[in-house]
Design an enzyme around this catalytic site. Structure first.
Site, PDB file in Angstrom:
ATOM      1  N   THR A 185      34.009  62.057  16.112  1.00  0.00           N
ATOM      2  CA  THR A 185      35.278  62.114  16.840  1.00  0.00           C
ATOM      3  C   THR A 185      36.307  61.376  16.002  1.00  0.00           C
ATOM      4  OG1 THR A 185      34.918  60.053  18.015  1.00  0.00           O
ATOM      5  CG2 THR A 185      34.074  62.053  19.057  1.00  0.00           C
ATOM      6  N   GLU A 330      33.049  66.764  21.241  1.00  0.00           N
ATOM      7  CA  GLU A 330      31.766  66.768  21.944  1.00  0.00           C
ATOM      8  C   GLU A 330      31.427  68.144  22.526  1.00  0.00           C
ATOM      9  OE1 GLU A 330      34.140  64.589  22.143  1.00  0.00           O
ATOM     10  OE2 GLU A 330      33.400  62.538  22.408  1.00  0.00           O
ATOM     11  N   LYS A 437      49.763  53.488  35.644  1.00  0.00           N
ATOM     12  CA  LYS A 437      49.465  53.058  37.007  1.00  0.00           C
ATOM     13  C   LYS A 437      50.611  52.183  37.507  1.00  0.00           C
ATOM     14  CE  LYS A 437      44.611  53.654  36.135  1.00  0.00           C
ATOM     15  NZ  LYS A 437      44.429  53.650  34.679  1.00  0.00           N
ATOM     16  N   TRP A 442      49.856  56.867  40.506  1.00  0.00           N
ATOM     17  CA  TRP A 442      49.654  57.276  39.118  1.00  0.00           C
ATOM     18  C   TRP A 442      50.797  58.161  38.642  1.00  0.00           C
ATOM     19  CZ3 TRP A 442      43.868  58.850  38.037  1.00  0.00           C
ATOM     20  CH2 TRP A 442      43.060  57.729  38.255  1.00  0.00           C
TER      21      TRP A 442
HETATM   22  P1  ADP Z   1      39.612  62.491  19.784  1.00  0.00           P
HETATM   23  O1  ADP Z   1      38.965  62.227  21.110  1.00  0.00           O
HETATM   24  O2  ADP Z   1      39.122  61.598  18.747  1.00  0.00           O
HETATM   25  O3  ADP Z   1      41.113  62.635  19.861  1.00  0.00           O
HETATM   26  P2  ADP Z   1      39.046  65.289  20.050  1.00  0.00           P
HETATM   27  O4  ADP Z   1      39.775  66.248  19.218  1.00  0.00           O
HETATM   28  O5  ADP Z   1      37.650  65.566  20.339  1.00  0.00           O
HETATM   29  O6  ADP Z   1      39.147  63.925  19.304  1.00  0.00           O
HETATM   30  O7  ADP Z   1      39.868  65.086  21.365  1.00  0.00           O
HETATM   31  C1  ADP Z   1      39.536  65.672  22.588  1.00  0.00           C
HETATM   32  C2  ADP Z   1      40.573  65.311  23.587  1.00  0.00           C
HETATM   33  O8  ADP Z   1      41.839  65.888  23.232  1.00  0.00           O
HETATM   34  C3  ADP Z   1      40.326  65.827  24.979  1.00  0.00           C
HETATM   35  O9  ADP Z   1      39.410  65.011  25.675  1.00  0.00           O
HETATM   36  C4  ADP Z   1      41.729  65.774  25.567  1.00  0.00           C
HETATM   37  O10 ADP Z   1      42.077  64.469  25.990  1.00  0.00           O
HETATM   38  C5  ADP Z   1      42.590  66.136  24.402  1.00  0.00           C
HETATM   39  N1  ADP Z   1      42.955  67.549  24.482  1.00  0.00           N
HETATM   40  C6  ADP Z   1      42.450  68.580  23.773  1.00  0.00           C
HETATM   41  N2  ADP Z   1      43.049  69.733  24.113  1.00  0.00           N
HETATM   42  C7  ADP Z   1      43.960  69.443  25.078  1.00  0.00           C
HETATM   43  C8  ADP Z   1      44.891  70.195  25.849  1.00  0.00           C
HETATM   44  N3  ADP Z   1      45.040  71.491  25.690  1.00  0.00           N
HETATM   45  N4  ADP Z   1      45.633  69.528  26.762  1.00  0.00           N
HETATM   46  C9  ADP Z   1      45.510  68.212  26.945  1.00  0.00           C
HETATM   47  N5  ADP Z   1      44.658  67.447  26.238  1.00  0.00           N
HETATM   48  C10 ADP Z   1      43.898  68.047  25.319  1.00  0.00           C
END
Ligand code: ADP
Length: 545
Positions: A185, A330, A437, A442
């Site tokens: 990640t 993941e 918050k 929220w």
């Molecule tokens: P990191 O967690 O290191 O940023 P990732 O690319 O795996 O790497 O990130 C996944 C996260 O990105 C998701 O859990 C979410 O929070 C965010 N995310 C991905 N696509 C979207 C989307 N279309 N809208 C909102 N959040 C998104």
């Protein structure tokens, strides 16, 4: 039925024979390089022979890549898992100590590097304790690598290493549940954690990418794969392309709006995928220049929330439809893709398109409350989103048991907060860590950002929660204005008042030059919060309206 393993070598064989005339185009800044899928197949065989016979890679040893999106990276994507070893895509935008941490954690034996990235790798490789070989693609001087490692690491040249080797390899049968690839990640919210994709999970995920309700890839498509191959496997596009016969257009290191626009005009992609920031930059460029984008009908935007204003701008000004998708490392990474259901038209269709999308059969989703109690999928109950399925990680690499912070009762806790509708559409309001918050209520930072980015003078807006004596936390709005724009904080607040509740309107405002971004181009809210805490921002505080 026959028990045939779902393995990467099958995808390679299929793509390089049945779709042998499809091509991968690599942008070079000058004349683009072209390689047919048949040639990718031959090179993958030669690379596998070299790794096995010359570099001694055996079993499930890890072969890392430190590369842009290009043809040789694609060759490695297929050669390494097909021979039974494990591909590890290193994120070249991380800090050098994070890169070496990851390489050590994965126990990488070999690193394949683009020669333009030698200086960057040289900063990290000294601390990589398990690496024994580096393979350099291209003609750059490898001296910095030797200087950093002494004689601990042997340096090879791709061309020489592959020359004269057989262009067929007898790919071994693997257990489909064995690891094929590793990806860490990007550590937006903590230390990078490793996810091991299996042959089976990649195969099934690739099928879903090709489905019409996924990205809908087929043999007549040309996919501009901007999302890096070191970030969540380029959303699975390389493997999906070989399954479907779609050609690939790879930007290599040319990721700015101008070369991307040139690639679109010259190579005529039908589809493209990238994070919102890339599209925001490209939009400004397309608005100011006359570029032929007529081949491009659809672009997939994901990785962070896609502002509705961006979707409308592309659709109305350039005839390009933005398709919103959500996923995570993941999840291989596909979670959901937002295509309106049958019968939805006009405003209703747009409302569907704003959501993060509908889950496919391979992804089960649920919303849970603060104690982990499942909440109804009624489109209004707000909670944390949890998922499970055959391409969802069950635990992180190196962990004996699932980390309780990220996994619960066989479900992955996404850390994303939102709702799930009865027909499977996910609407995210925020990351759990970014929700503001205020008092007992929220506030969604993403909602405020989307509303602000609909203002014609706002290029980007990043909203974070900051400590507040009275309310615990209140939103701070940081905005990047269009060049020459003179709009003030009061006007922006009045504009926001048209679409969000009054009590959510930020009091604190800062105009900034650029939103800090993470290694994969997402808003880096950690950095914004710490800049505010350290007094590095010029903040205007508005009195109550
Ligand atoms: P990191 O967690 O290191 O940023 P990732 O690319 O795996 O790497 O990130 C996944 C996260 O990105 C998701 O859990 C979410 O929070 C965010 N995310 C991905 N696509 C979207 C989307 N279309 N809208 C909102 N959040 C998104």
């Amino acid at each position: 039925m026959m028990d045939a393993p779902l393995q990467i070598a099958r995808i390679l064989d299929h793509g390089s024979t049945v779709h042998g005339t499809a091509e991968v185009v690599t942008w070079t800044g000058a004349e683009p390089r072209r390689m047919s899928y048949a040639e990718v197949g031959r090179q993958a065989a030669r690379l596998a022979h070299a790794l096995r016979e010359e570099l001694g890679v055996t079993g499930d040893e890890r072969v890392a890549t430190f590369m842009w999106n290009n043809a040789e990276h694609l060759v490695a994507y297929f050669a390494v898992p097909s021979m039974g070893a494990v591909l590890h895509t290193l994120n070249l935008r991380l800090f050098p100590d994070q890169v070496s941490y990851i390489a050590n954690h994965a126990e990488d034996r070999v690193v394949i590097v683009d020669s333009t990235l030698i200086p960057l790798l040289a900063k990290a490789i000294g601390a990589m304790t398990t690496v024994r070989h580096v393979v350099v693609v291209g003609g750059g001087d490898p001296a910095p690598l030797l200087a950093a490692t002494g004689d601990r690491v042997a340096v090879h040249r791709w061309e020489e290493l592959l020359a004269g080797r057989p262009d067929r390899y007898d790919w071994p049968e693997v257990d489909e549940r064995d690891a094929a690839a590793l990806c860490y990640t990007s550590g937006t919210t903590g230390n990078p954690k490793g996810v091991a994709y299996s042959h089976r999970s990649i195969y099934l995920h690739s099928l879903q990418i090709c489905m019409p309700e996924g990205f809908g890839l087929g043999p007549t498509d040309r996919e501009l794969a901007i999302v890096p191959m070191f970030h969540a496997m380029s959303w699975g596009l390389p493997y999906a392309a070989f399954l479907s016969g779609a050609s690939l257009i790879m930007p290599d290191r040319f990721l700015q709006a101008e070369p991307i626009a040139a690639m679109i005009a010259a190579e005529r992609p039908t589809l493209a995928g990238a994070v919102p920031t890339i599209w925001t930059d490209l939009l400004s460029y397309l608005d100011a220049h006359d570029v032929d984008t007529s081949s491009l009908t659809e672009v997939i935007v994901g990785g962070s929330a896609c502002p509705p204003a961006l979707m409308h701008a592309f659709s109305e000004r350039h005839g390009i439809e933005v398709v919103h998708a959500w996923g995570m490392t993941e999840m291989s990474p596909l979670g959901s893709v937002s295509r309106p259901p049958a019968g939805a038209t006009g405003e209703e269709a747009w409302r569907y398109r704003y959501t993060q999308g509908r889950v496919p059969a391979g992804v089960q989703a649920r919303i849970v409350g603060p104690l982990g109690e499942p909440l109804p999928a009624d489109g209004t109950s707000v909670g944390e989103l949890e998922v499970r399925g055959p391409w969802v990680a069950a635990r992180y690499v190196g962990d004996d048991a699932p980390d309780a912070e990220k996994f619960r009762d066989g479900w992955l806790r996404t850390g994303d907060v939102g709702t799930l509708s009865p027909d499977g559409f996910i609407t995210l309001t925020d990351r759990a860590k970014d929700v503001i918050k205020s008092g007992g209520e929220w506030i969604s930072s993403v909602e405020l950002e989307n509303a602000l980015m609909a203002h014609p003078d706002v290029v980007e807006a990043c909203v974070v929660g900051v400590p507040d004596e009275r309310w615990g936390e209140r939103p701070l709005a940081t905005v990047v204005l269009r060049e020459g724009a003179e709009v003030g904080a009061e006007q922006l607040r009045d504009f926001l008042a048209g679409s969000v509740a009054r009590w959510q309107l930020p009091e604190r405002w800062a105009v900034i030059d650029a939103v800090p971004k993470t290694s994969v181009g997402k808003f880096d809210k950690k950095v914004v919060r710490s800049r505010y805490a350290e007094g590095d921002l010029t903040v205007r505080e508005l009195a109550a309206p």
